[in-house]
Design a protein around this motif. Structure first.
Motif, PDB file in Angstrom:
ATOM      1  N   HIS A 205       0.809  -1.228   0.000  1.00 48.31           N
ATOM      2  CA  HIS A 205       0.000   0.000   0.000  1.00 48.31           C
ATOM      3  C   HIS A 205       0.842   1.278   0.000  1.00 48.31           C
ATOM      4  O   HIS A 205       0.458   2.291   0.588  1.00 48.31           O
ATOM      5  N   GLY A 206       2.012   1.215  -0.615  1.00 46.49           N
ATOM      6  CA  GLY A 206       2.867   2.389  -0.732  1.00 46.49           C
ATOM      7  C   GLY A 206       3.718   2.698   0.485  1.00 46.49           C
ATOM      8  O   GLY A 206       4.448   3.691   0.486  1.00 46.49           O
ATOM      9  N   PHE A 207       3.652   1.875   1.517  1.00 43.21           N
ATOM     10  CA  PHE A 207       4.462   2.098   2.714  1.00 43.21           C
ATOM     11  C   PHE A 207       5.896   1.655   2.465  1.00 43.21           C
ATOM     12  O   PHE A 207       6.136   0.553   1.980  1.00 43.21           O
ATOM     13  N   LYS A 208       6.857   2.499   2.817  1.00 45.12           N
ATOM     14  CA  LYS A 208       8.269   2.170   2.663  1.00 45.12           C
ATOM     15  C   LYS A 208       8.787   1.549   3.951  1.00 45.12           C
ATOM     16  O   LYS A 208       8.607   2.102   5.035  1.00 45.12           O
ATOM     17  N   PHE A 209       9.419   0.393   3.815  1.00 46.25           N
ATOM     18  CA  PHE A 209       9.999  -0.301   4.949  1.00 46.25           C
ATOM     19  C   PHE A 209      11.511  -0.313   4.824  1.00 46.25           C
ATOM     20  O   PHE A 209      12.060  -0.327   3.726  1.00 46.25           O
ATOM     21  N   ARG A 210      12.171  -0.329   5.973  1.00 47.73           N
ATOM     22  CA  ARG A 210      13.622  -0.495   6.051  1.00 47.73           C
ATOM     23  C   ARG A 210      13.875  -1.793   6.796  1.00 47.73           C
ATOM     24  O   ARG A 210      13.124  -2.137   7.704  1.00 47.73           O
ATOM     25  N   ARG A 211      14.932  -2.494   6.431  1.00 48.90           N
ATOM     26  CA  ARG A 211      15.235  -3.731   7.150  1.00 48.90           C
ATOM     27  C   ARG A 211      16.522  -3.575   7.934  1.00 48.90           C
ATOM     28  O   ARG A 211      17.412  -2.819   7.556  1.00 48.90           O
ATOM     29  N   GLN A 212      16.574  -4.293   9.055  1.00 48.76           N
ATOM     30  CA  GLN A 212      17.717  -4.246   9.970  1.00 48.76           C
ATOM     31  C   GLN A 212      18.072  -2.782  10.266  1.00 48.76           C
ATOM     32  O   GLN A 212      19.151  -2.305   9.982  1.00 48.76           O
ATOM     33  N   HIS A 213      17.114  -2.094  10.834  1.00 47.98           N
ATOM     34  CA  HIS A 213      17.208  -0.662  11.111  1.00 47.98           C
ATOM     35  C   HIS A 213      17.491  -0.442  12.591  1.00 47.98           C
ATOM     36  O   HIS A 213      16.834  -1.030  13.450  1.00 47.98           O
ATOM     37  N   GLY A 214      18.488   0.385  12.886  1.00 53.56           N
ATOM     38  CA  GLY A 214      18.847   0.693  14.263  1.00 53.56           C
ATOM     39  C   GLY A 214      17.935   1.744  14.864  1.00 53.56           C
ATOM     40  O   GLY A 214      17.715   2.795  14.270  1.00 53.56           O
TER      41      GLY A 214
ATOM     42  N   GLY B 284      17.654   3.379  18.676  1.00 53.40           N
ATOM     43  CA  GLY B 284      18.227   3.362  20.018  1.00 53.40           C
ATOM     44  C   GLY B 284      19.253   2.248  20.114  1.00 53.40           C
ATOM     45  O   GLY B 284      20.049   2.047  19.201  1.00 53.40           O
ATOM     46  N   PRO B 285      19.209   1.464  21.190  1.00 55.43           N
ATOM     47  CA  PRO B 285      20.189   0.380  21.347  1.00 55.43           C
ATOM     48  C   PRO B 285      19.814  -0.894  20.589  1.00 55.43           C
ATOM     49  O   PRO B 285      20.528  -1.876  20.629  1.00 55.43           O
ATOM     50  N   PHE B 286      18.685  -0.891  19.871  1.00 52.84           N
ATOM     51  CA  PHE B 286      18.184  -2.090  19.218  1.00 52.84           C
ATOM     52  C   PHE B 286      18.344  -2.027  17.705  1.00 52.84           C
ATOM     53  O   PHE B 286      18.376  -0.955  17.118  1.00 52.84           O
ATOM     54  N   VAL B 287      18.407  -3.202  17.084  1.00 55.80           N
ATOM     55  CA  VAL B 287      18.343  -3.326  15.627  1.00 55.80           C
ATOM     56  C   VAL B 287      17.093  -4.141  15.348  1.00 55.80           C
ATOM     57  O   VAL B 287      16.995  -5.306  15.741  1.00 55.80           O
ATOM     58  N   VAL B 288      16.106  -3.509  14.705  1.00 58.59           N
ATOM     59  CA  VAL B 288      14.829  -4.172  14.446  1.00 58.59           C
ATOM     60  C   VAL B 288      14.842  -4.792  13.059  1.00 58.59           C
ATOM     61  O   VAL B 288      15.563  -4.342  12.167  1.00 58.59           O
ATOM     62  N   ASP B 289      14.035  -5.838  12.865  1.00 56.58           N
ATOM     63  CA  ASP B 289      14.004  -6.531  11.581  1.00 56.58           C
ATOM     64  C   ASP B 289      13.482  -5.620  10.472  1.00 56.58           C
ATOM     65  O   ASP B 289      14.114  -5.468   9.435  1.00 56.58           O
ATOM     66  N   PHE B 290      12.308  -5.029  10.676  1.00 55.94           N
ATOM     67  CA  PHE B 290      11.706  -4.158   9.666  1.00 55.94           C
ATOM     68  C   PHE B 290      11.098  -2.938  10.350  1.00 55.94           C
ATOM     69  O   PHE B 290      10.515  -3.052  11.419  1.00 55.94           O
ATOM     70  N   TYR B 291      11.224  -1.780   9.692  1.00 57.15           N
ATOM     71  CA  TYR B 291      10.717  -0.536  10.261  1.00 57.15           C
ATOM     72  C   TYR B 291      10.074   0.305   9.163  1.00 57.15           C
ATOM     73  O   TYR B 291      10.653   0.485   8.096  1.00 57.15           O
ATOM     74  N   CYS B 292       8.857   0.776   9.432  1.00 60.24           N
ATOM     75  CA  CYS B 292       8.153   1.679   8.523  1.00 60.24           C
ATOM     76  C   CYS B 292       8.021   3.024   9.229  1.00 60.24           C
ATOM     77  O   CYS B 292       7.188   3.175  10.129  1.00 60.24           O
ATOM     78  N   PRO B 293       8.834   4.021   8.852  1.00 64.08           N
ATOM     79  CA  PRO B 293       8.799   5.307   9.560  1.00 64.08           C
ATOM     80  C   PRO B 293       7.472   6.049   9.435  1.00 64.08           C
ATOM     81  O   PRO B 293       7.021   6.664  10.391  1.00 64.08           O
ATOM     82  N   SER B 294       6.824   5.997   8.261  1.00 64.83           N
ATOM     83  CA  SER B 294       5.591   6.766   8.095  1.00 64.83           C
ATOM     84  C   SER B 294       4.443   6.215   8.934  1.00 64.83           C
ATOM     85  O   SER B 294       3.555   6.956   9.339  1.00 64.83           O
ATOM     86  N   ALA B 295       4.467   4.918   9.219  1.00 71.48           N
ATOM     87  CA  ALA B 295       3.432   4.303  10.055  1.00 71.48           C
ATOM     88  C   ALA B 295       3.902   4.121  11.495  1.00 71.48           C
ATOM     89  O   ALA B 295       3.135   3.665  12.339  1.00 71.48           O
ATOM     90  N   ASN B 296       5.172   4.468  11.754  1.00 77.76           N
ATOM     91  CA  ASN B 296       5.762   4.278  13.079  1.00 77.76           C
ATOM     92  C   ASN B 296       5.566   2.827  13.540  1.00 77.76           C
ATOM     93  O   ASN B 296       5.135   2.561  14.656  1.00 77.76           O
ATOM     94  N   LEU B 297       5.878   1.892  12.620  1.00 75.30           N
ATOM     95  CA  LEU B 297       5.632   0.472  12.833  1.00 75.30           C
ATOM     96  C   LEU B 297       6.934  -0.319  12.780  1.00 75.30           C
ATOM     97  O   LEU B 297       7.752  -0.121  11.885  1.00 75.30           O
ATOM     98  N   ILE B 298       7.105  -1.195  13.750  1.00 74.36           N
ATOM     99  CA  ILE B 298       8.248  -2.109  13.793  1.00 74.36           C
ATOM    100  C   ILE B 298       7.709  -3.521  13.666  1.00 74.36           C
ATOM    101  O   ILE B 298       6.733  -3.888  14.328  1.00 74.36           O
TER     102      ILE B 298
END
Length: 84
Positions: free
Chosen positions: A38-47, A49-63
């Protein structure tokens, strides 16, 4: 205030995680990359704070964290509980 996202000290960890991605994460990434969801941009292995998350969508503030074999030992389970 210090840097919150993708700290330089995390770069080797993020790179290692991207290069050794489990099959389940590969499948999910194939559906998330390139704004296919649906047009959401995701990043993978994104830092963050002290964590590295698998996937992160900044516009939805979703991990999205994918649990698998790397979260199965008692130490890893305890560490996951601490992060929550």
């Amino acid at each position: 205030m210090g840097q919150i996202f993708n700290r330089k000290i995390q770069k080797p960890t993020r790179k290692l995680l991207r290069n050794s991605i489990p099959d389940v994460e590969k499948i999910l990434w194939s559906k998330l990359k390139g704004s296919q969801l649906h047009g959401f941009k995701f990043r993978r292995q994104h830092g963050i704070g002290p964590f590295v998350v698998d996937f992160y969508c900044p516009s939805a503030n979703l991990i999205i964290e994918v649990d698998g074999a790397t979260h199965s030992t008692s130490d890893e389970i305890a560490q996951d509980k601490m992060r929550e």
